[in-house]
Design a protein around this motif. Structure first.
Motif, PDB file in Angstrom:
ATOM      1  N   VAL A  40       0.867  -1.183   0.000  1.00 13.99           N
ATOM      2  CA  VAL A  40       0.000   0.000   0.000  1.00 13.99           C
ATOM      3  C   VAL A  40       0.898   1.226   0.000  1.00 13.99           C
ATOM      4  CG1 VAL A  40      -1.646   1.379   1.323  1.00 13.99           C
ATOM      5  CG2 VAL A  40      -1.964  -1.095   1.141  1.00 13.99           C
ATOM      6  N   SER A  41       0.663   2.138  -0.925  1.00 13.87           N
ATOM      7  CA  SER A  41       1.428   3.388  -0.989  1.00 13.87           C
ATOM      8  C   SER A  41       0.491   4.557  -0.708  1.00 13.87           C
ATOM      9  CB  SER A  41       2.079   3.570  -2.363  1.00 13.87           C
ATOM     10  OG  SER A  41       2.778   4.798  -2.429  1.00 13.87           O
ATOM     11  N   LEU A  42       0.903   5.429   0.216  1.00 12.38           N
ATOM     12  CA  LEU A  42       0.028   6.502   0.668  1.00 12.38           C
ATOM     13  C   LEU A  42       0.513   7.895   0.271  1.00 12.38           C
ATOM     14  CD1 LEU A  42      -0.809   5.143   4.246  1.00 12.38           C
ATOM     15  CD2 LEU A  42      -2.205   4.995   2.174  1.00 12.38           C
ATOM     16  N   ALA A  43       1.470   7.974  -0.655  1.00 10.27           N
ATOM     17  CA  ALA A  43       1.967   9.278  -1.102  1.00 10.27           C
ATOM     18  C   ALA A  43       2.342   9.210  -2.575  1.00 10.27           C
ATOM     19  CB  ALA A  43       3.170   9.710  -0.267  1.00 10.27           C
ATOM     20  N   PRO A  44       1.956  10.210  -3.375  1.00  7.53           N
ATOM     21  CA  PRO A  44       2.255  10.195  -4.814  1.00  7.53           C
ATOM     22  C   PRO A  44       3.744  10.084  -5.134  1.00  7.53           C
ATOM     23  CG  PRO A  44       0.614  11.863  -4.329  1.00  7.53           C
ATOM     24  CD  PRO A  44       1.118  11.380  -3.000  1.00  7.53           C
ATOM     25  N   SER A  45       4.594  10.723  -4.336  1.00  5.34           N
ATOM     26  CA  SER A  45       6.031  10.631  -4.605  1.00  5.34           C
ATOM     27  C   SER A  45       6.510   9.196  -4.456  1.00  5.34           C
ATOM     28  CB  SER A  45       6.806  11.560  -3.662  1.00  5.34           C
ATOM     29  OG  SER A  45       6.414  11.353  -2.313  1.00  5.34           O
ATOM     30  N   ASP A 107       4.884   5.212   3.211  1.00 14.23           N
ATOM     31  CA  ASP A 107       4.327   6.557   3.358  1.00 14.23           C
ATOM     32  C   ASP A 107       5.460   7.547   3.619  1.00 14.23           C
ATOM     33  OD1 ASP A 107       2.501   8.595   3.464  1.00 14.23           O
ATOM     34  OD2 ASP A 107       1.489   7.921   5.292  1.00 14.23           O
ATOM     35  N   GLU A 108       5.100   8.827   3.537  1.00 15.44           N
ATOM     36  CA  GLU A 108       6.045   9.913   3.764  1.00 15.44           C
ATOM     37  C   GLU A 108       6.133  10.246   5.246  1.00 15.44           C
ATOM     38  OE1 GLU A 108       8.051  11.828   1.753  1.00 15.44           O
ATOM     39  OE2 GLU A 108       7.659  10.345   0.193  1.00 15.44           O
ATOM     40  N   GLU A 109       7.348  10.431   5.709  1.00 13.61           N
ATOM     41  CA  GLU A 109       7.575  10.746   7.117  1.00 13.61           C
ATOM     42  C   GLU A 109       6.847  12.024   7.527  1.00 13.61           C
ATOM     43  OE1 GLU A 109      11.397  11.714  10.026  1.00 13.61           O
ATOM     44  OE2 GLU A 109      11.682  10.726   8.093  1.00 13.61           O
ATOM     45  N   GLY A 110       6.834  13.013   6.645  1.00 19.41           N
ATOM     46  CA  GLY A 110       6.198  14.273   6.975  1.00 19.41           C
ATOM     47  C   GLY A 110       4.684  14.249   6.897  1.00 19.41           C
ATOM     48  N   LEU A 111       4.104  13.200   6.310  1.00 24.36           N
ATOM     49  CA  LEU A 111       2.658  13.121   6.136  1.00 24.36           C
ATOM     50  C   LEU A 111       1.981  12.213   7.151  1.00 24.36           C
ATOM     51  CD1 LEU A 111       2.372  12.839   2.233  1.00 24.36           C
ATOM     52  CD2 LEU A 111       2.100  14.885   3.641  1.00 24.36           C
ATOM     53  N   ILE A 112       2.680  11.187   7.585  1.00 26.97           N
ATOM     54  CA  ILE A 112       2.022  10.152   8.385  1.00 26.97           C
ATOM     55  C   ILE A 112       1.748  10.616   9.810  1.00 26.97           C
ATOM     56  CG2 ILE A 112       4.136   9.007   9.196  1.00 26.97           C
ATOM     57  CD1 ILE A 112       2.646   6.337   8.599  1.00 26.97           C
ATOM     58  N   GLY A 113       2.603  11.471  10.359  1.00 27.65           N
ATOM     59  CA  GLY A 113       2.387  12.055  11.680  1.00 27.65           C
ATOM     60  C   GLY A 113       2.088  11.029  12.752  1.00 27.65           C
ATOM     61  N   SER A 114       1.033  11.291  13.524  1.00 27.22           N
ATOM     62  CA  SER A 114       0.684  10.423  14.651  1.00 27.22           C
ATOM     63  C   SER A 114       0.081   9.100  14.206  1.00 27.22           C
ATOM     64  CB  SER A 114      -0.304  11.150  15.580  1.00 27.22           C
ATOM     65  OG  SER A 114      -1.492  11.477  14.872  1.00 27.22           O
ATOM     66  N   THR A 129       9.544   7.144   3.918  1.00 28.37           N
ATOM     67  CA  THR A 129      10.501   7.881   3.094  1.00 28.37           C
ATOM     68  C   THR A 129      10.356   9.363   3.443  1.00 28.37           C
ATOM     69  OG1 THR A 129       8.920   8.164   1.293  1.00 28.37           O
ATOM     70  CG2 THR A 129      10.286   6.188   1.239  1.00 28.37           C
ATOM     71  N   ASN A 130      11.164  10.202   2.822  1.00 24.30           N
ATOM     72  CA  ASN A 130      11.089  11.629   3.127  1.00 24.30           C
ATOM     73  C   ASN A 130      11.233  12.462   1.860  1.00 24.30           C
ATOM     74  OD1 ASN A 130      10.640  13.608   5.059  1.00 24.30           O
ATOM     75  ND2 ASN A 130      12.817  14.006   5.375  1.00 24.30           N
ATOM     76  N   ASP A 131      10.704  11.952   0.745  1.00 24.28           N
ATOM     77  CA  ASP A 131      10.846  12.645  -0.540  1.00 24.28           C
ATOM     78  C   ASP A 131      10.129  13.990  -0.554  1.00 24.28           C
ATOM     79  OD1 ASP A 131      12.307  10.516  -1.655  1.00 24.28           O
ATOM     80  OD2 ASP A 131      10.461   9.417  -2.012  1.00 24.28           O
ATOM     81  N   ASP A 132       9.001  14.091   0.141  1.00 26.27           N
ATOM     82  CA  ASP A 132       8.257  15.346   0.122  1.00 26.27           C
ATOM     83  C   ASP A 132       9.042  16.493   0.741  1.00 26.27           C
ATOM     84  OD1 ASP A 132       6.232  14.086  -1.141  1.00 26.27           O
ATOM     85  OD2 ASP A 132       4.727  14.360   0.418  1.00 26.27           O
ATOM     86  N   TYR A 133      10.062  16.163   1.535  1.00 29.62           N
ATOM     87  CA  TYR A 133      10.888  17.196   2.146  1.00 29.62           C
ATOM     88  C   TYR A 133      12.282  17.247   1.516  1.00 29.62           C
ATOM     89  CZ  TYR A 133       7.347  18.080   5.651  1.00 29.62           C
ATOM     90  OH  TYR A 133       6.164  18.434   6.267  1.00 29.62           O
TER      91      TYR A 133
END
Length: 321
Positions: A40-45, A107-114, A129-133
């Protein structure tokens, strides 16, 4: 039974047993963390990268933004026909993910949060991952190598990075055209922009531009006077709601008529689908963002940059290895 036939059968059996033993000893052994069968992928990047690594058919679930982006570049064919498209909100539907029985969630580290603790408490295996940042293409490429290595697709990861570099070479330009990038214009005409330590700044530089707000950090909120004092040669604005509203907001920014960009008709609006996705979703497709920005800086693109223009001029294609 003929003795020769018995001997022949015996030899064949021995050879088959030997071959099977060699195969079993040398075939890759996939754990839940290596080359998973249900992702399951939760981020477009991240989704871009996974599809490019040849893992598209193993994606049992993707977020709606990922699916929309793949639709724009005609790449949904790389997904299973019954892939689940997940609507994302502030919180992740953990129970819905569990029902997909994924062996891995990316998922992205900056998006998944809590939500991370909830996913792990539910027994889900998560890679962040951290591609969004990412601040530049080098960081994206390093992320690709790391993710591909963990999924036992390192060769494909290296091929993807090589493709990105060769594509960037086609689009990279040198110059000093001053550019202001407006992400959002508020009702009071303050605006959010891109500072010098974010990915959009790297795209502007690769395309031969100079970000007039490179001395800022992150995505600062600035006042109209900041724009007039910077006096950029080019202004690029992300579409807000629709074209007419965005045009209205631009034209009413106090003092904008005094800027070189306004006087030279060098204000460009990026439609809120593929053109903005190329810059807002740092991944393999972002190389085309450099090509798009180069055409803008060189004055070769229309004032309204939409998906059909970008697809036609740049032939945007998501590579699969």
């Amino acid at each position: 039974m003929n003795s020769r036939l018995v001997v022949g059968i015996a030899v064949v059996v021995v050879v088959l047993i030997a071959f099977s033993s060699v195969y079993l000893l040398n075939r890759p052994v996939y754990s839940s963390n290596s080359h998973p069968q249900r992702i399951v992928s939760l981020a477009p990047s991240d989704t871009q990268i996974l599809v490019s690594l040849g893992l598209g058919k193993q994606l049992v679930g993707v977020d709606s933004y990922s699916y929309s982006l793949l639709e724009l570049v005609n790449a949904t064919r790389y997904l299973p026909s019954n892939v689940t498209v997940l609507e994302e909100g502030e919180s992740i539907n953990v129970s819905g993910l569990v029902l997909l029985h994924p062996s891995l969630v990316v998922d992205e580290e900056g998006l998944i949060g809590s939500n991370l603790n909830q996913l792990r408490e539910a027994g889900l295996n998560v890679i962040l991952t951290n591609d969004d940042y990412a601040q530049n293409f080098t960081q994206i490429e390093n992320s690709i190598i790391n993710l591909s290595s963990s999924l036992e697709t390192r060769t494909q990861g290296e091929e993807l990075v090589s493709w990105m570099n060769s594509t960037l070479q086609r689009y990279t330009s040198h110059g000093n055209t001053s550019v202001a990038y407006l992400i959002w214009i508020c009702p009071n005409y303050e605006f959010y922009t891109a500072g010098g330590n974010v990915f959009i700044n790297n795209v502007i530089e690769e395309a031969g531009g100079v970000n007039v707000f490179a001395n800022q950090s992150g995505y600062p909120l600035l006042g109209p006077s900041s724009l007039t004092l910077a006096n950029p040669q080019v202004i690029v604005v992300q579409e807000i709601y629709n074209l007419s509203y965005t045009t209205y907001m631009i034209n009413h920014i106090p003092g904008i008529a005094s800027t070189r960009a306004y006087q030279d008709h060098r204000i460009y609006i990026l439609s809120q689908n593929l053109p903005t996705d190329l810059l807002n979703e740092p991944g393999p497709l972002a190389v085309y963002g450099v090509g798009m920005m180069r055409e803008i800086i060189h004055g070769n693109s229309p004032s309204y940059v939409n998906s059909s223009y970008v697809m036609r001029e740049l032939n945007v294609t998501l590579p699969v290895f």
